[in-house]
Design an enzyme around this catalytic site. Structure first.
Site, PDB file in Angstrom:
ATOM      1  N   PHE A 146       0.867  -1.181   0.000  1.00  0.00           N
ATOM      2  CA  PHE A 146       0.000   0.000   0.000  1.00  0.00           C
ATOM      3  C   PHE A 146       0.899   1.224   0.000  1.00  0.00           C
ATOM      4  CE2 PHE A 146      -2.337   3.524   1.763  1.00  0.00           C
ATOM      5  CZ  PHE A 146      -3.547   3.447   1.094  1.00  0.00           C
ATOM      6  N   ASP A 231       9.432   2.932   1.282  1.00  0.00           N
ATOM      7  CA  ASP A 231       8.277   3.669   1.783  1.00  0.00           C
ATOM      8  C   ASP A 231       8.229   3.492   3.294  1.00  0.00           C
ATOM      9  OD1 ASP A 231       5.756   4.447   2.668  1.00  0.00           O
ATOM     10  OD2 ASP A 231       4.705   3.671   0.909  1.00  0.00           O
ATOM     11  N   LYS A 262       2.930  10.580   7.937  1.00  0.00           N
ATOM     12  CA  LYS A 262       2.257  10.119   9.150  1.00  0.00           C
ATOM     13  C   LYS A 262       2.863  10.728  10.419  1.00  0.00           C
ATOM     14  CE  LYS A 262       0.017   5.965   7.361  1.00  0.00           C
ATOM     15  NZ  LYS A 262      -1.369   6.377   7.593  1.00  0.00           N
TER      16      LYS A 262
END
Length: 413
Positions: A146, A231, A262
């Site tokens: 993802f 990532d 985040k």
């Protein structure tokens, strides 16, 4: 006879359903306040927040350092375009370069500041295209990955239900089995521009790629002349007990590009692409941009997060609490395993417990917020300031919920 009153939560839910696009469904709860690792809904019900906005609120809610930094910056300079820079922007870029590539010469690392993880991954995908050119049209990504929902990031995201409604997506991306070294060897070649992967796959249920995988990925990409893009949107910035997950998982591996977001802003939207070596110089003037990336308020928030993590010892805290808590949870009847590092954990559930979504809903009814990324997994990504008592209270509650479900053959508690 009196007319039953509608709760504050239900009133807000009805307004939400009438006014907000139906991309998430109508949420069950309306949160209005937070303090530390706890939040309260519109009806005054208190919860321990073990999701932290999906690994975002690393300092919890209303942390004084973050409140002060954002307020102070907003009182002097709230926004400028990228026709200008600010001390906060430059200082954050310097910090991220040093944290992401420790020991690298400062002049070899460059940072692009964005708004989110998906925007950071969009920029990273552009970097891979510039690196590859016509001779390297292929980009490798992993199954169960993802990387975001915008078109470029979505092209790197494996889940068919996310991708298919929006095809055709940017081309050239190929998916290979996660953690399969032989599949990686077979797929790699001189026509590959980059390999893009998460050091720990979050939406897949918090799964590591296996011993030696990151080392092999670095070796094979280097041999083929391809970039290695990591990532670290969910796993970076202290979440797994170090500044970056790959520092602990594969200490000798130095990627070409790392994406962050985040926890970087502690709740303020901010993302980053950090690149080293030749990859750092691929994006040139006019080839990428962002209105809000590098915003001084977001940069001030990120700098406050970094300072607070250092001053409060939160990296070590995430590592130590994570290990102890993981061991406690793994011993519960109904739990198959606990995966992950630090305070990013996937709790695997036995099939007879029933769907993890039902377990998460029951935990919410009892005052604990988690989520279920897979039918057999609960994800825990709490604030790094979570107390031992809060972690233990969740363990006790989960034990009770699982016991009730096992005692009824997996039916609802």
């Amino acid at each position: 006879m009196s007319t039953p009153t509608t709760s504050a939560t239900e009133q807000w839910r009805q307004r939400y359903a009438r006014s907000v696009m139906n991309t998430f469904g109508t949420p069950e709860r309306v949160l209005v306040r937070g303090q530390g690792a706890r939040v309260w809904d519109a009806d005054g019900v208190e919860y321990v927040d073990l999701l932290a906005g999906i690994a975002v609120n690393c300092l919890g809610h209303a942390h004084p350092a973050l409140v002060e930094a954002v307020g102070a910056q907003m009182s002097t300079l709230g926004h400028v375009s990228n026709l200008f820079t600010t001390p906060a922007q430059v200082s954050l870029a310097e910090e991220l370069a040093a944290l992401t590539f420790p020991g690298a010469p400062a002049q070899d690392v460059r940072v692009f500041l964005a708004n989110s993880g998906t925007e950071a991954n969009e920029a990273a995908l552009k970097i891979t295209r510039l690196h590859g050119g016509p001779a390297r049209p292929r980009v490798l990504a992993l199954e169960q990955s993802f990387h975001g929902r915008t078109m470029g990031a979505l092209a790197l995201t494996h889940k068919a239900s996310y991708r298919e409604p929006f095809e055709p997506l940017p081309g050239g991306v190929e998916f290979i089995p996660a953690g399969d070294l032989e599949a990686l060897r077979q797929a790699m070649g001189p026509d590959v521009a980059a390999l893009v992967l998460e050091p720990i796959q979050g939406e897949a249920g918090v799964r590591e790629l296996g011993p030696g995988y990151l080392e092999a990925a670095r070796e094979l990409t280097a041999q083929a002349g391809a970039l290695l893009v990591l990532d670290e949107v969910q796993t970076g910035m202290g979440r797994t007990g170090g500044w970056m997950a790959h520092h602990a998982l594969a200490p000798g591996v130095v990627p070409d590009v790392v994406t962050l977001a985040k926890g970087l802003g502690g709740g303020i939207p901010v993302g980053a692409v950090v690149a080293s070596g030749p990859a750092a110089d691929l994006l040139g003037p006019g080839q990428h941009g962002t209105t809000f990336g590098g915003n001084p308020v977001a940069c001030a928030a990120a700098l406050a997060v970094i300072r607070t993590m250092r001053s409060e010892g939160l990296l070590a805290r995430a590592a130590s609490l994570g290990e102890r808590w993981s061991a406690d949870l793994a011993g519960l009847p109904g739990v198959t395993e606990v995966r992950g590092r630090g305070l990013l954990r996937g709790v695997g559930l036995q099939e007879r417990v029933g769907p993890s979504g039902e377990v998460a809903a029951e935990l919410a009814r009892r005052g604990f917020i988690v989520n279920a990324p897979r039918p057999d997994t609960l994800r825990l990504a709490p604030p790094l300031i979570l107390s031992d008592a809060e972690a233990d209270a969740f363990t006790d509650c989960l034990a009770l919920v699982l016991a009730e479900r096992l005692g009824t053959g997996g039916g609802s508690a």
